[in-house]
Design a protein around this motif. Structure first.
Motif, PDB file in Angstrom:
ATOM      1  N   ALA A  53      36.426  35.894  43.157  1.00 49.92           N
ATOM      2  CA  ALA A  53      35.158  35.922  43.871  1.00 49.92           C
ATOM      3  C   ALA A  53      35.090  34.787  44.882  1.00 49.92           C
ATOM      4  O   ALA A  53      35.569  33.677  44.630  1.00 49.92           O
ATOM      5  N   GLU A  54      34.479  35.096  46.017  1.00 52.89           N
ATOM      6  CA  GLU A  54      34.339  34.109  47.078  1.00 52.89           C
ATOM      7  C   GLU A  54      32.950  34.250  47.686  1.00 52.89           C
ATOM      8  O   GLU A  54      32.473  35.351  47.959  1.00 52.89           O
ATOM      9  N   LEU A 105      29.254  35.458  37.787  1.00 61.23           N
ATOM     10  CA  LEU A 105      30.224  35.061  38.786  1.00 61.23           C
ATOM     11  C   LEU A 105      29.996  33.631  39.263  1.00 61.23           C
ATOM     12  O   LEU A 105      28.879  33.102  39.209  1.00 61.23           O
ATOM     13  N   SER A 106      31.057  33.032  39.745  1.00 59.38           N
ATOM     14  CA  SER A 106      31.014  31.751  40.440  1.00 59.38           C
ATOM     15  C   SER A 106      32.143  31.762  41.456  1.00 59.38           C
ATOM     16  O   SER A 106      33.052  32.595  41.393  1.00 59.38           O
ATOM     17  N   ASP A 107      32.097  30.829  42.368  1.00 60.90           N
ATOM     18  CA  ASP A 107      33.107  30.787  43.423  1.00 60.90           C
ATOM     19  C   ASP A 107      34.491  30.525  42.819  1.00 60.90           C
ATOM     20  O   ASP A 107      34.685  29.564  42.060  1.00 60.90           O
ATOM     21  N   GLY A 108      35.437  31.399  43.132  1.00 57.03           N
ATOM     22  CA  GLY A 108      36.791  31.261  42.617  1.00 57.03           C
ATOM     23  C   GLY A 108      37.038  31.935  41.285  1.00 57.03           C
ATOM     24  O   GLY A 108      38.156  31.883  40.758  1.00 57.03           O
ATOM     25  N   LYS A 144      34.777  43.653  50.873  1.00 58.65           N
ATOM     26  CA  LYS A 144      34.153  44.359  49.765  1.00 58.65           C
ATOM     27  C   LYS A 144      33.274  43.369  49.023  1.00 58.65           C
ATOM     28  O   LYS A 144      33.739  42.294  48.633  1.00 58.65           O
ATOM     29  N   VAL A 145      32.009  43.730  48.847  1.00 61.73           N
ATOM     30  CA  VAL A 145      31.051  42.813  48.228  1.00 61.73           C
ATOM     31  C   VAL A 145      30.735  43.269  46.813  1.00 61.73           C
ATOM     32  O   VAL A 145      30.836  44.451  46.477  1.00 61.73           O
ATOM     33  N   VAL A 146      30.358  42.301  45.985  1.00 65.27           N
ATOM     34  CA  VAL A 146      30.037  42.580  44.589  1.00 65.27           C
ATOM     35  C   VAL A 146      28.603  43.085  44.508  1.00 65.27           C
ATOM     36  O   VAL A 146      27.677  42.442  45.017  1.00 65.27           O
ATOM     37  N   TYR A 191      23.451  34.720  50.584  1.00 67.10           N
ATOM     38  CA  TYR A 191      24.905  34.840  50.494  1.00 67.10           C
ATOM     39  C   TYR A 191      25.256  36.055  49.660  1.00 67.10           C
ATOM     40  O   TYR A 191      24.398  36.668  49.006  1.00 67.10           O
ATOM     41  N   VAL A 192      26.528  36.420  49.677  1.00 62.08           N
ATOM     42  CA  VAL A 192      27.066  37.480  48.830  1.00 62.08           C
ATOM     43  C   VAL A 192      28.395  37.003  48.265  1.00 62.08           C
ATOM     44  O   VAL A 192      29.009  36.046  48.761  1.00 62.08           O
ATOM     45  N   TYR A 193      28.833  37.671  47.203  1.00 57.24           N
ATOM     46  CA  TYR A 193      30.167  37.465  46.669  1.00 57.24           C
ATOM     47  C   TYR A 193      31.074  38.561  47.219  1.00 57.24           C
ATOM     48  O   TYR A 193      30.759  39.742  47.120  1.00 57.24           O
TER      49      TYR A 193
END
Length: 402
Positions: free
Chosen positions: A343-344, A378-381, A369-371, A333-335
């Motif tokens: 972040a998603e 980071l975490s989701d949201g 755009k990816v981190v 996966y990616v953020y």
């Protein structure tokens, strides 16, 4: 003791008791006031503050949608197109050497001379035998002509004519054999001079002048390698075979570049010459051979080089940096950063990778755009703060008033 003295003493003790009680009462008041203040302070709501609650600084990169050149890296070995071990075809004493070690030689150039004297003698002997048989043949043919004339005159029997004819035929056969012996002697004499069978570079000589050379012995006189052009042999994983074969079938030349051990300097550029006819089951790889012009002699036989093979070009591919890809229990996966600057997580299906970029088969459409940096916090949201390259490299200065 007088009554006045007793009264003074009583007054003194009474004052001391009052003073002690006053001090104790004062301390009690102080303790009560302090306790009330502490309770008030301890019950006051604390200000919530944490570094982890602030937006996470991250650096992002846009998802790319363009042609992706799939480059395969491998370790290769430089091998000559031809390697010849020069040996003598006749036995004799090595008389002269006409090359210098490491010299570049042309095809047909004289390299060495074996003593020709024995072969000259053998040739003379074969020619003498041939001349002797030629004289016998001429005499036999003359006799046959006379026998044939006498036979027409009925002066001799037919058997004599036939015997003479047989003798002539026998001598003709000997003459043919003599001719072959002369040619063989000439061939042996020619072998006393050793010529270069190919164009290339000679190595170190293994025999010095004056040594007895045996015909076709195991130790060669010298080795010649052809290095213009030259090959590089390497192996690639079998999962690249399908795309590589499609490129070759389309008639395109598959570009190959050779680099030094540190992969800092490109030595030469060539193309794939051939694929092996089977996969090595022990390693799961396929051998390839690439050819290089090598006119500048940058590649040397048996040299190890790093190989970069442009196996195929994926048209209009969605790709991201390989460093942005994360691996978890649910897969890769990616953020990405959404429109709310949060972040998603996006799960991905990945394809081939090349030069730090990896193909995305599913999960991204090319507009995100990816981190790339700052992923560990980071975490989701999670809310983020996007850092540009200028901010990342900006020097930190101290405040003059701080």
């Amino acid at each position: 003791m007088s009554d006045s003295t007793v009264d003074v003493t009583k007054k003194h003790h009474s004052f001391g008791r009052k003073l002690k009680y006053g001090i104790g009462f004062s301390l009690l008041i102080v303790l009560i006031i302090g306790g009330m203040y502490w309770k008030k302070v301890s019950n006051k709501p604390k200000e919530e503050y944490s570094q982890w609650s602030k937006p996470v600084p991250v650096r992002i990169v846009p998802v790319q949608r363009n042609n992706l050149d799939v480059e395969i890296k491998a370790i290769g070995t430089v091998i000559p197109v031809h390697t010849v071990n020069v040996q003598s075809q006749v036995s004799g004493v090595l008389q002269r050497v006409h090359f210098k070690e490491g010299q570049w030689v042309r095809k047909g150039q004289l390299l060495a001379q074996i003593d020709p004297a024995p072969f000259i003698v053998a040739l003379a002997q074969a020619e003498g035998t041939r001349q002797q048989n030629l004289a016998q043949l001429q005499n036999a043919e003359n006799e046959l002509s006379r026998y044939q004339l006498l036979f027409k005159q009925d002066s001799i029997a037919k058997q004599q004519v036939e015997q003479q004819q047989a003798l002539v035929n026998q001598l003709k056969g000997q003459i043919q054999s003599n001719r072959a012996q002369v040619d063989a002697a000439k061939l042996q004499l020619s072998y006393s001079k050793i010529y270069s069978p190919i164009e290339g570079r000679v190595g170190f000589k293994q025999k010095d002048v004056g040594n007895l050379i045996q015909a076709n012995e195991s130790t060669a006189l010298v080795t010649i390698t052809q290095v213009h052009p030259i090959y590089v042999q390497f192996a690639i994983a079998e999962n690249h075979l399908a795309g590589l074969r499609e490129t070759i079938k389309s008639g395109q030349q598959v570009k190959v570049s050779a680099w030094d051990k540190a992969e800092q300097q490109q030595l030469a550029v060539g193309h794939v010459q051939a694929l092996d006819n089977q996969i090595d089951v022990s390693t799961g790889t396929l051998k390839l051979k690439a050819t290089f012009d090598n006119r500048d002699d940058r590649l040397f036989p048996n040299q190890f080089v790093n190989v970069r093979l442009n196996a195929q070009t994926i048209q209009n591919a969605v790709s991201i940096p390989s460093d942005a890809v994360q691996h978890g229990a649910k897969g890769t996966y990616v953020y990405i950063i959404n429109k709310d600057h949060k972040a998603e997580i996006r799960s991905l299906k990945l394809g081939l990778s090349s030069n730090g970029q990896i193909e995305v088969l599913a999960g991204l459409d090319g507009t995100e755009k990816v981190v790339l940096e700052g992923i560990d916090r980071l975490s989701d949201g999670k809310e983020v703060q996007i850092i540009s390259d200028e901010q990342k490299h900006r020097p930190v200065t101290e405040s003059a008033t701080g």
